[in-house]
Design a protein around this motif. Structure first.
Motif, PDB file in Angstrom:
ATOM      1  N   ILE A 201      -4.555   1.872   6.330  1.00 12.16           N
ATOM      2  CA  ILE A 201      -3.937   2.514   7.086  1.00 12.16           C
ATOM      3  C   ILE A 201      -2.461   2.556   6.656  1.00 12.16           C
ATOM      4  O   ILE A 201      -1.758   1.508   6.233  1.00 12.16           O
ATOM      5  CB  ILE A 201      -3.853   2.028   8.600  1.00 12.16           C
ATOM      6  N   HIS A 202      -1.917   3.629   6.203  1.00 18.43           N
ATOM      7  CA  HIS A 202      -0.461   3.840   5.735  1.00 18.43           C
ATOM      8  C   HIS A 202       0.186   4.232   7.056  1.00 18.43           C
ATOM      9  O   HIS A 202       0.067   4.787   7.938  1.00 18.43           O
ATOM     10  CB  HIS A 202      -0.498   4.995   4.774  1.00 18.43           C
ATOM     11  N   TYR A 203       1.634   3.657   6.916  1.00 12.73           N
ATOM     12  CA  TYR A 203       2.427   3.675   8.092  1.00 12.73           C
ATOM     13  C   TYR A 203       2.608   5.215   8.460  1.00 12.73           C
ATOM     14  O   TYR A 203       2.756   5.487   9.661  1.00 12.73           O
ATOM     15  CB  TYR A 203       3.680   3.005   7.833  1.00 12.73           C
ATOM     16  N   GLY A 204       2.786   5.874   7.530  1.00 14.68           N
ATOM     17  CA  GLY A 204       2.937   7.441   7.897  1.00 14.68           C
ATOM     18  C   GLY A 204       1.678   8.105   8.689  1.00 14.68           C
ATOM     19  O   GLY A 204       2.181   8.998   9.616  1.00 14.68           O
TER      20      GLY A 204
ATOM     21  N   ILE B 258       1.685  -0.964  13.937  1.00 12.87           N
ATOM     22  CA  ILE B 258       2.932  -0.289  14.179  1.00 12.87           C
ATOM     23  C   ILE B 258       3.855   0.111  13.176  1.00 12.87           C
ATOM     24  O   ILE B 258       4.221  -0.687  12.334  1.00 12.87           O
ATOM     25  CB  ILE B 258       3.805  -1.392  15.021  1.00 12.87           C
ATOM     26  N   ALA B 259       4.167   1.401  13.172  1.00 11.60           N
ATOM     27  CA  ALA B 259       5.135   2.063  12.145  1.00 11.60           C
ATOM     28  C   ALA B 259       6.348   1.667  12.713  1.00 11.60           C
ATOM     29  O   ALA B 259       6.845   1.913  13.521  1.00 11.60           O
ATOM     30  CB  ALA B 259       4.950   3.672  12.095  1.00 11.60           C
ATOM     31  N   THR B 260       7.111   1.191  11.677  1.00  9.41           N
ATOM     32  CA  THR B 260       8.613   0.662  12.218  1.00  9.41           C
ATOM     33  C   THR B 260       9.563   1.363  11.461  1.00  9.41           C
ATOM     34  O   THR B 260      10.858   1.271  11.731  1.00  9.41           O
ATOM     35  CB  THR B 260       8.779  -0.691  11.256  1.00  9.41           C
ATOM     36  N   THR B 261       9.355   2.746  10.960  1.00 15.50           N
ATOM     37  CA  THR B 261      10.438   3.556  10.297  1.00 15.50           C
ATOM     38  C   THR B 261       9.948   4.895  10.781  1.00 15.50           C
ATOM     39  O   THR B 261       9.044   5.141  10.942  1.00 15.50           O
ATOM     40  CB  THR B 261      10.639   3.555   8.883  1.00 15.50           C
TER      41      THR B 261
ATOM     42  N   ALA C  60     -11.913  -5.422   9.258  1.00 18.55           N
ATOM     43  CA  ALA C  60     -10.414  -5.477   8.973  1.00 18.55           C
ATOM     44  C   ALA C  60     -10.080  -4.286   8.151  1.00 18.55           C
ATOM     45  O   ALA C  60     -10.772  -3.560   7.698  1.00 18.55           O
ATOM     46  CB  ALA C  60      -9.811  -6.719   8.146  1.00 18.55           C
ATOM     47  N   THR C  61      -8.762  -3.943   8.358  1.00 21.52           N
ATOM     48  CA  THR C  61      -8.140  -2.736   7.507  1.00 21.52           C
ATOM     49  C   THR C  61      -6.940  -2.968   6.930  1.00 21.52           C
ATOM     50  O   THR C  61      -5.981  -4.005   7.470  1.00 21.52           O
ATOM     51  CB  THR C  61      -7.983  -1.226   8.426  1.00 21.52           C
ATOM     52  N   ALA C  62      -6.551  -2.545   5.625  1.00 22.74           N
ATOM     53  CA  ALA C  62      -5.554  -3.005   4.843  1.00 22.74           C
ATOM     54  C   ALA C  62      -4.338  -2.230   5.656  1.00 22.74           C
ATOM     55  O   ALA C  62      -4.586  -1.014   6.038  1.00 22.74           O
ATOM     56  CB  ALA C  62      -5.565  -2.445   3.526  1.00 22.74           C
ATOM     57  N   VAL C  63      -3.137  -2.571   5.806  1.00 21.74           N
ATOM     58  CA  VAL C  63      -1.906  -2.020   6.129  1.00 21.74           C
ATOM     59  C   VAL C  63      -0.599  -1.993   5.203  1.00 21.74           C
ATOM     60  O   VAL C  63      -0.450  -3.017   4.580  1.00 21.74           O
ATOM     61  CB  VAL C  63      -1.558  -2.854   7.204  1.00 21.74           C
ATOM     62  N   SER C  64       0.045  -0.808   5.183  1.00 23.45           N
ATOM     63  CA  SER C  64       0.948  -0.764   4.222  1.00 23.45           C
ATOM     64  C   SER C  64       2.393  -1.296   4.515  1.00 23.45           C
ATOM     65  O   SER C  64       2.704  -1.836   5.751  1.00 23.45           O
ATOM     66  CB  SER C  64       1.303   0.690   4.026  1.00 23.45           C
TER      67      SER C  64
ATOM     68  N   LEU D  69       0.882  -1.236  -0.007  1.00 21.27           N
ATOM     69  CA  LEU D  69       0.004  -0.012   0.202  1.00 21.27           C
ATOM     70  C   LEU D  69       0.828   1.430  -0.163  1.00 21.27           C
ATOM     71  O   LEU D  69       1.733   1.313   1.044  1.00 21.27           O
ATOM     72  CB  LEU D  69      -0.918   0.137   1.275  1.00 21.27           C
ATOM     73  N   GLN D  70       0.711   2.005  -1.028  1.00 15.18           N
ATOM     74  CA  GLN D  70       1.586   3.459  -1.300  1.00 15.18           C
ATOM     75  C   GLN D  70       0.549   4.379  -0.928  1.00 15.18           C
ATOM     76  O   GLN D  70      -0.643   4.482  -1.171  1.00 15.18           O
ATOM     77  CB  GLN D  70       2.078   3.552  -2.308  1.00 15.18           C
ATOM     78  N   LYS D  71       0.880   5.647  -0.729  1.00 11.10           N
ATOM     79  CA  LYS D  71       0.346   6.857  -0.651  1.00 11.10           C
ATOM     80  C   LYS D  71      -0.681   7.073  -1.883  1.00 11.10           C
ATOM     81  O   LYS D  71      -1.791   7.463  -1.711  1.00 11.10           O
ATOM     82  CB  LYS D  71       1.067   8.181  -0.448  1.00 11.10           C
ATOM     83  N   SER D  72      -0.074   6.647  -2.887  1.00 13.39           N
ATOM     84  CA  SER D  72      -0.794   6.903  -4.201  1.00 13.39           C
ATOM     85  C   SER D  72      -2.016   5.965  -4.597  1.00 13.39           C
ATOM     86  O   SER D  72      -3.064   6.200  -5.016  1.00 13.39           O
ATOM     87  CB  SER D  72       0.045   6.727  -5.471  1.00 13.39           C
ATOM     88  N   ASP D  73      -2.078   5.037  -3.443  1.00 19.96           N
ATOM     89  CA  ASP D  73      -3.314   4.068  -3.690  1.00 19.96           C
ATOM     90  C   ASP D  73      -4.224   4.250  -2.585  1.00 19.96           C
ATOM     91  O   ASP D  73      -5.405   3.763  -2.732  1.00 19.96           O
ATOM     92  CB  ASP D  73      -2.570   2.530  -3.085  1.00 19.96           C
ATOM     93  N   LEU D  74      -4.134   5.357  -1.811  1.00 19.55           N
ATOM     94  CA  LEU D  74      -5.225   5.900  -1.121  1.00 19.55           C
ATOM     95  C   LEU D  74      -6.266   6.685  -1.587  1.00 19.55           C
ATOM     96  O   LEU D  74      -6.009   7.346  -2.488  1.00 19.55           O
ATOM     97  CB  LEU D  74      -4.642   6.583   0.368  1.00 19.55           C
ATOM     98  N   THR D  75      -7.744   6.390  -0.976  1.00 17.89           N
ATOM     99  CA  THR D  75      -8.505   7.116  -1.801  1.00 17.89           C
ATOM    100  C   THR D  75      -9.503   7.690  -0.780  1.00 17.89           C
ATOM    101  O   THR D  75      -9.443   7.172   0.629  1.00 17.89           O
ATOM    102  CB  THR D  75      -9.378   6.102  -2.456  1.00 17.89           C
ATOM    103  N   ASP D  76     -10.516   8.393  -1.003  1.00 20.50           N
ATOM    104  CA  ASP D  76     -11.472   8.948   0.061  1.00 20.50           C
ATOM    105  C   ASP D  76     -12.611   7.873   0.426  1.00 20.50           C
ATOM    106  O   ASP D  76     -13.485   8.075   1.348  1.00 20.50           O
ATOM    107  CB  ASP D  76     -12.134  10.051  -0.655  1.00 20.50           C
ATOM    108  N   GLU D  77     -12.673   7.162  -0.072  1.00 20.41           N
ATOM    109  CA  GLU D  77     -13.617   5.950  -0.102  1.00 20.41           C
ATOM    110  C   GLU D  77     -13.401   4.419  -0.443  1.00 20.41           C
ATOM    111  O   GLU D  77     -12.409   4.384  -1.221  1.00 20.41           O
ATOM    112  CB  GLU D  77     -15.160   6.170  -0.613  1.00 20.41           C
ATOM    113  N   GLY D  78     -14.059   3.340  -0.037  1.00 22.21           N
ATOM    114  CA  GLY D  78     -13.565   2.145  -0.330  1.00 22.21           C
ATOM    115  C   GLY D  78     -13.672   1.395   0.693  1.00 22.21           C
ATOM    116  O   GLY D  78     -13.933   1.410   1.654  1.00 22.21           O
ATOM    117  N   PHE D  79     -12.123   0.569   0.671  1.00 24.41           N
ATOM    118  CA  PHE D  79     -11.819  -0.525   1.787  1.00 24.41           C
ATOM    119  C   PHE D  79     -11.127   0.200   2.658  1.00 24.41           C
ATOM    120  O   PHE D  79      -9.870   0.837   2.389  1.00 24.41           O
ATOM    121  CB  PHE D  79     -11.255  -1.619   1.203  1.00 24.41           C
ATOM    122  N   PRO D  80     -11.413   0.268   4.143  1.00 17.70           N
ATOM    123  CA  PRO D  80     -10.332   0.903   5.117  1.00 17.70           C
ATOM    124  C   PRO D  80      -8.843   0.529   4.842  1.00 17.70           C
ATOM    125  O   PRO D  80      -8.687  -0.644   4.676  1.00 17.70           O
ATOM    126  CB  PRO D  80     -10.754   0.461   6.219  1.00 17.70           C
TER     127      PRO D  80
END
Length: 408
Positions: free
Chosen positions: A46-49, A84-87, A105-109, A33-44
């Motif tokens: 979480i990006h690490y940032g 957990i953000a690792t970086t 569930a939520t997708a995780v980067s 999951l990259q920032k460019s893959d994030l949208t305003d609606e759809g499947f939940p």
């Protein structure tokens, strides 16, 4: 805390077991999951940032989503898991965690771990904030500019595992602390907003004059009007010297006692920057701070986007000119051009100002300075008060999460 002590005495009188995070759970790396893959609606999602910038101890909703088709390919945190953000570039922020308490569930980067475990999720998330975790974590951080921690290293960190009833009581107490902190922050910010509105109201009243009060241009009440300059960029010998150098982004209705950057004598000679004496009225001309104003309490130099008014003390009080320009922000900014309403020195120089007697100017300055102090005292006190509450909260959190270890 007596309730927690009673529970421990009842349920774990011999002390609390300490286990590794690997003993009570499993770390699974997020993926894809990259920032460019994030949208305003759809499947939940979480990006690490976002764990660093948007999420607190726990969350029930995500601020971003991704397409369901893409989410099908991603690893997911289930309700109760930690993300957990690792970086990070900041060691303290490495390993920041949020307990995912949503209904699904939520997708995780990537650059994040999903921690599936058998403990109370909020309890574990609070543990990730405490000194015990931080102290153990620091020994395992690697990398230079970007700092990171591995799943294997996280798995070796020890966590106290009291009975679940104790975990839940600790969570209840810490949640109440967090709620009180948020309420205090809202209360103080509301008070600050009210004082600022009061200040602006009285400033407008005091700076509204009848038609018989003389008017002049800002340039006419100044002995000198100048702008500064910027040394050539990329030349190390021009910067980090002993000469204070003010940029427009530092101009914000404030008193300048230090500058974010300095230049050298070589840099001064290379540019059109010139020294200006203390107590000039400095008006920003370009960028986001265009038409905002400041006063320098020290001699300094400025960049070319600052218009520097050396006010003639025989004609005007410099603090009066400062308050007048601050009051005229909207009208002065409206004279600017382009998308950022950029001004030029001539427009600032020609801007009109009422010039009552020096005695009346001093009276106005005295009143406005006192009102300004009330606002600024609270503004400075707000972060101080919040910091004190945060320190108190962290003390009790660490104390609540400290246990006598049971004998093996």
């Amino acid at each position: 805390m007596s309730r927690i002590d009673d529970l421990i005495q009842e349920l774990s009188p011999g002390g609390v077991a300490f286990k590794t995070l690997g003993d009570v759970g499993t770390f699974i790396r997020g993926n894809g999951l990259q920032k460019s893959d994030l949208t305003d609606e759809g499947f939940p999602a979480i990006h690490y940032g976002q764990v660093h910038t948007h999420y607190g101890t726990w969350a029930t909703e995500t601020i971003s989503f991704t397409s369901p088709d893409f989410a099908a390919k991603l690893r997911k945190a289930e309700p109760g898991d930690l993300v957990i953000a690792t970086t990070s570039e900041d060691d303290q922020a490495v390993g920041k965690a949020v307990a995912w308490l949503g209904e699904a569930a939520t997708a995780v980067s990537g650059d994040a771990f999903i921690y599936q475990h058998s403990l109370d999720p909020k309890y574990v998330s609070y543990f990730f904030q405490c000194e015990q975790f931080q102290g153990q974590k620091m020994r395992s951080i690697t990398g230079t500019k970007v700092r990171r921690i591995s799943g294997d290293s996280l798995a070796k960190i020890k966590i106290p595992v009291p009975p679940v009833e104790v975990q839940r009581e600790i969570v209840r107490v810490l949640d109440s602390f967090s709620t009180l902190e948020a309420e205090l922050k809202t209360e103080l910010k509301t008070e600050l907003k009210a004082r600022r509105q009061q200040y602006v109201h009285y400033r407008h009243l005091l700076l509204t004059f009848p038609d018989d009060v003389p008017r002049a241009a800002l340039g006419e009440v100044s002995t000198k009007v100048s702008s500064g300059g910027t040394p050539s960029s990329g030349r190390a010998e021009y910067y980090d010297g002993g000469i204070p150098w003010l940029r427009t982004q530092e101009v914000n209705y404030n008193r300048i006692t230090t500058t974010g950057m300095t230049i050298t004598e070589q840099g001064l000679k290379n540019s059109s920057a010139k020294w200006i004496p203390e107590h000039c009225v400095i008006v920003a001309m370009y960028g986001a701070t265009a038409a905002k104003v400041a006063i320098n309490e020290i001699p300094l130099t400025t960049n070319q986007a600052c218009c520097n008014l050396q006010v003639d003390p025989a004609k005007a009080e410099y603090r009066y000119v400062f308050h007048w320009v601050a009051n005229e922000y909207e009208r002065l900014k409206a004279l600017g051009e382009g998308s950022q309403s950029n001004l030029n020195a001539q427009k600032v120089k020609n801007y009109p100002i009422p010039v009552p007697s020096l005695e009346r100017q001093r009276e106005i300055v005295s009143i406005l300075d006192n009102l300004d102090s009330l606002v600024n005292d609270l503004s400075q006190g707000l972060p101080a008060e919040l910091s004190a509450r945060r320190t108190q909260y962290e003390y009790y959190r660490d104390k609540l999460l400290t246990f006598r270890e049971a004998a093996v």
